[in-house]
Scaffold this motif. Structure first.
Motif, PDB file in Angstrom:
ATOM      1  N   ASN A 178      48.855  24.963  39.843  1.00  0.00           N
ATOM      2  CA  ASN A 178      48.565  24.244  41.098  1.00  0.00           C
ATOM      3  C   ASN A 178      47.784  25.100  42.086  1.00  0.00           C
ATOM      4  O   ASN A 178      48.038  25.072  43.295  1.00  0.00           O
ATOM      5  N   ILE A 179      46.830  25.849  41.562  1.00  0.00           N
ATOM      6  CA  ILE A 179      45.962  26.681  42.394  1.00  0.00           C
ATOM      7  C   ILE A 179      44.586  26.018  42.446  1.00  0.00           C
ATOM      8  O   ILE A 179      43.872  25.983  41.431  1.00  0.00           O
ATOM      9  N   PRO A 180      44.199  25.461  43.588  1.00  0.00           N
ATOM     10  CA  PRO A 180      42.882  24.827  43.685  1.00  0.00           C
ATOM     11  C   PRO A 180      41.771  25.858  43.462  1.00  0.00           C
ATOM     12  O   PRO A 180      41.868  26.999  43.921  1.00  0.00           O
ATOM     13  N   TYR A 181      40.735  25.458  42.760  1.00  0.00           N
ATOM     14  CA  TYR A 181      39.590  26.345  42.570  1.00  0.00           C
ATOM     15  C   TYR A 181      38.315  25.534  42.684  1.00  0.00           C
ATOM     16  O   TYR A 181      38.309  24.312  42.537  1.00  0.00           O
ATOM     17  N   ALA A 182      37.234  26.237  42.945  1.00  0.00           N
ATOM     18  CA  ALA A 182      35.913  25.621  43.034  1.00  0.00           C
ATOM     19  C   ALA A 182      35.055  26.161  41.899  1.00  0.00           C
ATOM     20  O   ALA A 182      35.132  27.322  41.547  1.00  0.00           O
ATOM     21  N   GLY A 183      34.232  25.286  41.357  1.00  0.00           N
ATOM     22  CA  GLY A 183      33.371  25.685  40.253  1.00  0.00           C
ATOM     23  C   GLY A 183      33.782  24.994  38.968  1.00  0.00           C
ATOM     24  O   GLY A 183      34.601  24.067  38.982  1.00  0.00           O
ATOM     25  N   PRO A 184      33.174  25.434  37.864  1.00  0.00           N
ATOM     26  CA  PRO A 184      32.372  26.645  37.722  1.00  0.00           C
ATOM     27  C   PRO A 184      30.965  26.516  38.311  1.00  0.00           C
ATOM     28  O   PRO A 184      30.368  25.449  38.275  1.00  0.00           O
ATOM     29  N   TYR A 185      30.501  27.658  38.853  1.00  0.00           N
ATOM     30  CA  TYR A 185      29.173  27.770  39.431  1.00  0.00           C
ATOM     31  C   TYR A 185      28.375  28.817  38.651  1.00  0.00           C
ATOM     32  O   TYR A 185      28.925  29.560  37.831  1.00  0.00           O
ATOM     33  N   LYS A 186      27.086  28.876  38.950  1.00  0.00           N
ATOM     34  CA  LYS A 186      26.213  29.908  38.386  1.00  0.00           C
ATOM     35  C   LYS A 186      25.681  30.795  39.502  1.00  0.00           C
ATOM     36  O   LYS A 186      25.309  30.312  40.577  1.00  0.00           O
ATOM     37  N   ARG A 187      25.650  32.096  39.250  1.00  0.00           N
ATOM     38  CA  ARG A 187      25.072  33.046  40.209  1.00  0.00           C
ATOM     39  C   ARG A 187      24.531  34.228  39.409  1.00  0.00           C
ATOM     40  O   ARG A 187      25.255  34.830  38.612  1.00  0.00           O
ATOM     41  N   PHE A 188      23.280  34.557  39.637  1.00  0.00           N
ATOM     42  CA  PHE A 188      22.624  35.623  38.857  1.00  0.00           C
ATOM     43  C   PHE A 188      22.861  35.411  37.361  1.00  0.00           C
ATOM     44  O   PHE A 188      23.189  36.355  36.635  1.00  0.00           O
ATOM     45  N   SER A 189      22.751  34.169  36.916  1.00  0.00           N
ATOM     46  CA  SER A 189      22.858  33.745  35.511  1.00  0.00           C
ATOM     47  C   SER A 189      24.271  33.866  34.952  1.00  0.00           C
ATOM     48  O   SER A 189      24.485  33.636  33.753  1.00  0.00           O
ATOM     49  N   GLU A 190      25.261  34.188  35.779  1.00  0.00           N
ATOM     50  CA  GLU A 190      26.636  34.297  35.308  1.00  0.00           C
ATOM     51  C   GLU A 190      27.480  33.149  35.872  1.00  0.00           C
ATOM     52  O   GLU A 190      27.256  32.681  36.984  1.00  0.00           O
ATOM     53  N   THR A 191      28.464  32.714  35.102  1.00  0.00           N
ATOM     54  CA  THR A 191      29.368  31.646  35.500  1.00  0.00           C
ATOM     55  C   THR A 191      30.568  32.236  36.231  1.00  0.00           C
ATOM     56  O   THR A 191      31.116  33.267  35.819  1.00  0.00           O
ATOM     57  N   PHE A 192      30.987  31.570  37.323  1.00  0.00           N
ATOM     58  CA  PHE A 192      32.174  32.040  38.038  1.00  0.00           C
ATOM     59  C   PHE A 192      32.922  30.869  38.641  1.00  0.00           C
ATOM     60  O   PHE A 192      32.374  29.782  38.840  1.00  0.00           O
ATOM     61  N   VAL A 193      34.207  31.098  38.907  1.00  0.00           N
ATOM     62  CA  VAL A 193      35.029  30.162  39.669  1.00  0.00           C
ATOM     63  C   VAL A 193      35.580  30.918  40.872  1.00  0.00           C
ATOM     64  O   VAL A 193      35.709  32.150  40.859  1.00  0.00           O
ATOM     65  N   ARG A 194      35.927  30.159  41.912  1.00  0.00           N
ATOM     66  CA  ARG A 194      36.348  30.755  43.186  1.00  0.00           C
ATOM     67  C   ARG A 194      37.642  30.093  43.643  1.00  0.00           C
ATOM     68  O   ARG A 194      37.796  28.874  43.526  1.00  0.00           O
ATOM     69  N   PHE A 195      38.567  30.908  44.155  1.00  0.00           N
ATOM     70  CA  PHE A 195      39.830  30.382  44.656  1.00  0.00           C
ATOM     71  C   PHE A 195      40.417  31.380  45.641  1.00  0.00           C
ATOM     72  O   PHE A 195      39.783  32.395  45.972  1.00  0.00           O
ATOM     73  N   GLU A 196      41.605  31.095  46.144  1.00  0.00           N
ATOM     74  CA  GLU A 196      42.273  31.969  47.111  1.00  0.00           C
ATOM     75  C   GLU A 196      43.714  32.187  46.690  1.00  0.00           C
ATOM     76  O   GLU A 196      44.314  31.334  46.025  1.00  0.00           O
ATOM     77  N   ASP A 197      44.280  33.331  47.098  1.00  0.00           N
ATOM     78  CA  ASP A 197      45.712  33.523  46.881  1.00  0.00           C
ATOM     79  C   ASP A 197      46.485  32.805  47.986  1.00  0.00           C
ATOM     80  O   ASP A 197      45.914  32.108  48.825  1.00  0.00           O
ATOM     81  N   PHE A 198      47.809  32.972  48.007  1.00  0.00           N
ATOM     82  CA  PHE A 198      48.646  32.234  48.950  1.00  0.00           C
ATOM     83  C   PHE A 198      48.368  32.604  50.409  1.00  0.00           C
ATOM     84  O   PHE A 198      48.695  31.846  51.318  1.00  0.00           O
ATOM     85  N   ASP A 199      47.778  33.772  50.622  1.00  0.00           N
ATOM     86  CA  ASP A 199      47.466  34.208  51.983  1.00  0.00           C
ATOM     87  C   ASP A 199      46.037  33.898  52.385  1.00  0.00           C
ATOM     88  O   ASP A 199      45.650  34.155  53.529  1.00  0.00           O
ATOM     89  N   GLY A 200      45.234  33.386  51.453  1.00  0.00           N
ATOM     90  CA  GLY A 200      43.853  33.062  51.760  1.00  0.00           C
ATOM     91  C   GLY A 200      42.848  34.114  51.348  1.00  0.00           C
ATOM     92  O   GLY A 200      41.668  34.001  51.677  1.00  0.00           O
ATOM     93  N   MET A 201      43.296  35.158  50.619  1.00  0.00           N
ATOM     94  CA  MET A 201      42.336  36.149  50.143  1.00  0.00           C
ATOM     95  C   MET A 201      41.377  35.503  49.158  1.00  0.00           C
ATOM     96  O   MET A 201      41.782  34.789  48.245  1.00  0.00           O
ATOM     97  N   GLY A 202      40.079  35.760  49.318  1.00  0.00           N
ATOM     98  CA  GLY A 202      39.068  35.183  48.457  1.00  0.00           C
ATOM     99  C   GLY A 202      38.953  35.924  47.133  1.00  0.00           C
ATOM    100  O   GLY A 202      38.738  37.139  47.103  1.00  0.00           O
ATOM    101  N   ILE A 203      39.098  35.189  46.036  1.00  0.00           N
ATOM    102  CA  ILE A 203      39.037  35.751  44.692  1.00  0.00           C
ATOM    103  C   ILE A 203      38.014  34.964  43.882  1.00  0.00           C
ATOM    104  O   ILE A 203      37.898  33.741  44.016  1.00  0.00           O
ATOM    105  N   GLU A 204      37.290  35.663  43.036  1.00  0.00           N
ATOM    106  CA  GLU A 204      36.408  35.032  42.070  1.00  0.00           C
ATOM    107  C   GLU A 204      36.679  35.614  40.686  1.00  0.00           C
ATOM    108  O   GLU A 204      37.057  36.788  40.566  1.00  0.00           O
ATOM    109  N   LEU A 205      36.492  34.806  39.680  1.00  0.00           N
ATOM    110  CA  LEU A 205      36.479  35.271  38.300  1.00  0.00           C
ATOM    111  C   LEU A 205      35.074  35.032  37.759  1.00  0.00           C
ATOM    112  O   LEU A 205      34.584  33.899  37.772  1.00  0.00           O
ATOM    113  N   VAL A 206      34.434  36.114  37.328  1.00  0.00           N
ATOM    114  CA  VAL A 206      33.092  36.044  36.756  1.00  0.00           C
ATOM    115  C   VAL A 206      33.230  36.201  35.246  1.00  0.00           C
ATOM    116  O   VAL A 206      33.853  37.152  34.773  1.00  0.00           O
TER     117      VAL A 206
END
Length: 312
Positions: free
Chosen positions: A102-130
């Protein structure tokens, strides 16, 4: 030219609830708690270090969990997103895992030809997985996430800047970074040979609000240097370039110097040695509360005041 800056060393963030922080990073993201110590300047607050199996430089995400701390606000003058790398084939695994938790995420997106998703932890820290196959660092099989899907370490940090030119000058002229890409106001720099763990993105954000520090806000980003000797050389060069650099600070597991880059983000240069196995074995990393020598006489009081941590 002697290499003074290798890439990223660690990122340190403010957090709220301690147990929730531990659960998120060890259970959901599958990182290892490699060191449980205290804020050297405020020993009533934990300093928790997460990383790969050994806590190698370039994999280390650390937190000061303050409990009831208001959320921060992302904006200019802040490191807004910390990206980890994971194997290309793990994209579906991670999207399913985030959905199941139950962790909302955005993506997958492309950036510099790489795929990534973006989400936040419970405190709002910005995290991405490339998702990339360029990262040859081993994954940690922690019994929750198979090693072939595990995060490898940092990929990139994103610095949101109102006026990026002076930050870019610092990175390229003093901190040995090279521009390797530009895309929609985002400038990517590499240290050393580049690759995941060695990238810094400077994002020109003229319309963003100014950041406010709080839970989920990055406190500082640390860059890796090989030794005390190389740290002193970069300290001198930064001072000559007009930066107000601190004296060397002993952090037990590395030595550190600090300064603010032109946009206001706190930078650190940390030595790779001695590492986290200096006071507990590799097998026991993160299992016992480790205190700096100046606080050992207060251990009973400190332990009584800190919240208990349960590792699942």
């Amino acid at each position: 030219m002697e290499t003074l800056i290798n890439g990223l060393h660690h990122v340190t963030t403010l957090a709220g609830d301690t147990q929730r922080n531990v659960d998120y990073y060890t259970d959901i993201l599958g990182l290892r708690l490699v060191k449980k110590t205290v804020n050297f300047d405020a020993p009533d607050v934990y300093h928790l270090y997460y990383g790969n199996e050994t806590g190698s430089p370039g994999t280390i995400l650390t937190f000061f969990p303050y409990g009831q701390l208001p959320r921060g606000r992302k904006g200019v003058g802040q490191l807004t997103y910390t990206a980890f790398s994971a194997p290309t084939a793990s994209l579906s695994f991670w999207m399913d895992r985030l959905h199941e938790r139950n962790i909302p995420y955005a993506g997958p997106y492309k950036r510099f030809s790489e795929t990534f998703v973006r989400f936040e932890d419970f405190d709002g820290m910005g995290i991405e997985l490339v998702f990339t196959d360029e990262d040859q660092r081993p994954g940690w099989d922690n019994g929750r996430i198979p090693a072939e899907y595990a995060v490898r370490g940092f990929h990139t940090v994103t610095l949101n800047e109102l006026n990026p030119d002076r930050t870019i000058k610092l990175l390229t002229e003093t901190m040995q970074h090279t521009l390797v890409g530009e895309e929609e106001g985002r400038f990517r720099f590499k240290a050393g040979s580049g690759g995941p763990g060695n990238f810094v993105d400077v994002l020109h954000s003229p319309k963003d609000v100014h950041a406010l520090q709080g839970a989920g806000s990055v406190h500082h980003v640390a860059f890796s240097t090989d030794s005390d000797e190389t740290q002193l050389i970069i300290q001198e060069q930064l001072s000559e370039a007009g930066y107000n650099v601190t004296p060397v600070q002993d952090r037990n597991y590395f030595n550190s110097i600090y300064f603010r880059e032109p946009g206001g983000i706190l930078f650190e240069v940390a030595t790779n040695p001695p590492g986290f196995a200096i006071d507990e074995s590799a097998a026991e990393l993160g299992t016992a509360l480790k205190l700096p020598a100046q606080y050992e006489s207060r251990r009973a009081t400190i332990e009584a005041e800190l919240p208990a941590i349960v590792l699942k």
